[in-house]
Design a protein around this motif. Sequence first.
Motif, PDB file in Angstrom:
ATOM      1  N   ILE A 106       0.841  -1.198   0.000  1.00  0.00           N
ATOM      2  CA  ILE A 106       0.000   0.000   0.000  1.00  0.00           C
ATOM      3  C   ILE A 106       0.875   1.248   0.000  1.00  0.00           C
ATOM      4  O   ILE A 106       0.585   2.237  -0.683  1.00  0.00           O
ATOM      5  N   ILE A 139       1.943   1.764  -3.500  1.00  0.00           N
ATOM      6  CA  ILE A 139       0.849   2.235  -4.344  1.00  0.00           C
ATOM      7  C   ILE A 139       0.596   3.720  -4.117  1.00  0.00           C
ATOM      8  O   ILE A 139       0.292   4.469  -5.036  1.00  0.00           O
ATOM      9  N   ILE A 144      -8.788   0.646  -5.491  1.00  0.00           N
ATOM     10  CA  ILE A 144      -7.583   0.130  -4.842  1.00  0.00           C
ATOM     11  C   ILE A 144      -7.130   1.070  -3.723  1.00  0.00           C
ATOM     12  O   ILE A 144      -6.612   0.638  -2.701  1.00  0.00           O
ATOM     13  N   PHE A 145      -7.379   2.394  -3.916  1.00  0.00           N
ATOM     14  CA  PHE A 145      -7.078   3.343  -2.844  1.00  0.00           C
ATOM     15  C   PHE A 145      -8.026   3.134  -1.663  1.00  0.00           C
ATOM     16  O   PHE A 145      -7.628   3.238  -0.497  1.00  0.00           O
ATOM     17  N   LEU A 162      -9.421   0.339  -0.789  1.00  0.00           N
ATOM     18  CA  LEU A 162      -8.962  -0.857  -0.084  1.00  0.00           C
ATOM     19  C   LEU A 162      -7.705  -0.543   0.737  1.00  0.00           C
ATOM     20  O   LEU A 162      -7.595  -0.937   1.910  1.00  0.00           O
ATOM     21  N   GLY A 163      -6.765   0.188   0.126  1.00  0.00           N
ATOM     22  CA  GLY A 163      -5.550   0.558   0.837  1.00  0.00           C
ATOM     23  C   GLY A 163      -5.844   1.374   2.086  1.00  0.00           C
ATOM     24  O   GLY A 163      -5.269   1.146   3.151  1.00  0.00           O
TER      25      GLY A 163
END
Lengths: 303, 279
Positions: free
Chosen positions: A137, A140, B238-239, B241-242
């Motif tokens: 994360i 990302i 995805i952010f 979830l992150g």
Amino acid sequence: MTEQTASLDAPAAARAKPRRAPSRHAAGWLLAAPLAAVLGLFLVLPILMIAIVSFWGATEFSIYPAFQFDNYAFLFGSDVTYRVFGNTLKYALITWLFTLLIGFTVAYYLAFHIRSLTWQIALFLLCTIPFWTSNIIRMISWIPFLGREGIANSALLSWGVIDAPLDWLLFSDFSVILAFVHLYTLFMVVPIFNTMMRIDTSLIEAAVDAGATGWQVLWHVIVPLTKPGIMIGTIFVVTLVMGDFITVRFMSGSQSANVGRLISNDIGLLQYPSASATAVILLITVLMVIGILLRFVDIRKEL
Amino acid sequence: MKRRPRSFYALTAFFALFLVFLYGPTLTIAILSFQGPQGGLTFPMRGTSLHWFRDLFEQQAVGDIWGAFRRSLVLGLMVMVTTILVSVMGGLAFRKRFAGSGLLFYLIVTALVIPSILVSLGVGLIFSQAGIPVHWSTSGFGAQLTWTLPFGLLIMFAVFNRFDPAFEEAARDLGASPWQTIRHVVLPIIAPSLIGVALFGFTLSYDEFARTLLTAGSYNTLPLEIFGMTTNVTTPVIFALGTLTTAFSFGVIGIFLAVFWLMGRRRARLGSETGKPAP
């Protein structure tokens, strides 16, 4: 102290009981048995297995036992290997330099400029908390910063620093090293801070009384006394970077390679024997680097 | 109090920048996860919504992330408990300086510095050659322990290096059996540091990627699932979830720190003043 007690106890125990108490060696091994079992099964055995399989052969779909040096011959005969090992060492060296500079400065600030212990602990925890969250994360989360239309590019464009968006911010060696520094600086901060906190402040006072300037105190007193912490941090950072494959793959957009990626590519193609051979060479390289670093520090003394 | 030197302010600025560097990106994706339904992976925000968080509950948008979360949670707890038990026993063992402890110590260091992918590859090879299917609760569990145990043991070494053996001698002199000494004297003294071991055990397992990669089998843990998403998901989901899993990690860390702090307070309140120099 312990030996004294033991020698006092021994005759008394012999008189009182005919049965001998289990030796400390047996008791030690009994207590260490679960640890030894885990490390034996999931560390030693896997390393042996990799060493064995590195001599095996492979077809497109399967691997078969053999004793051949083909994998190593191919590895050492290929230019790619040397380039990739060179690249890996380059990443390790640059990351080490940045994490050391940043980590030392942060630890120095916490240890010598923050005066209350509560604040020291609070700020130290603030530095360590990201370590307990997900690396993936954290990788990302650089995308919105570094992309073509990311924060960095739009800021630089609007300030007029650049005319066109920079392409090398994301998916480049720059972003790989940025991510490494982001993920691993902590491994420098913690051991360096730990050693700094144990420096006797009277040594610094003595240096100041003897007329040393701030820089002289830093360079001639604090840095030498912090060396063990620096070494431990170095071992962490260098081995983490050398063994990495996911940061390089993700942050370079699969455009750069290091040894870890070489291994994981072979694994993806089910070429386990050649992956194993590369892994053996990587392990030997890492252990050699650590062997050199350990000459400068006795880890057991530093705990 | 002495006046602050000028370097203090420069270093404070440096430290503040370091914190921005550490937390800034995470904060950014937290903000971007509230993008409107038309929003992309970077600024500008196109409205704000909970759209991407809602997507997390739809199978076709994200796959089986809740199953992965459950597996990661169970595995994290398994690794945590095992790490505590094995680390405490190992810590006690090393105090006895038994023959071969030096070798075992170097194995612990090896586990710490060995590239994770080697553990993954080696464990995977052993299981496949032995004909046992890899599974997150067997091979994955063992592979993760090689990462969490060194941290647990390092904490234990640090604790026992500062441990005063006089407490145990006193207990023995009063007739306590070895087990009673450990149960009623040693364990209560080292309890706060066990919170630290537990924190490392759980969080390192919960976030571990490389060591689980080839050892988890057909059911993914959460980090594997997230990594899979990075290659084919190009929306702020995805952010979301992150953000959610980072928030979960922060929650776990917060709980551990709170328990640690409460233990310290309780100890300060109930602790005896005997033996302390008079104020």
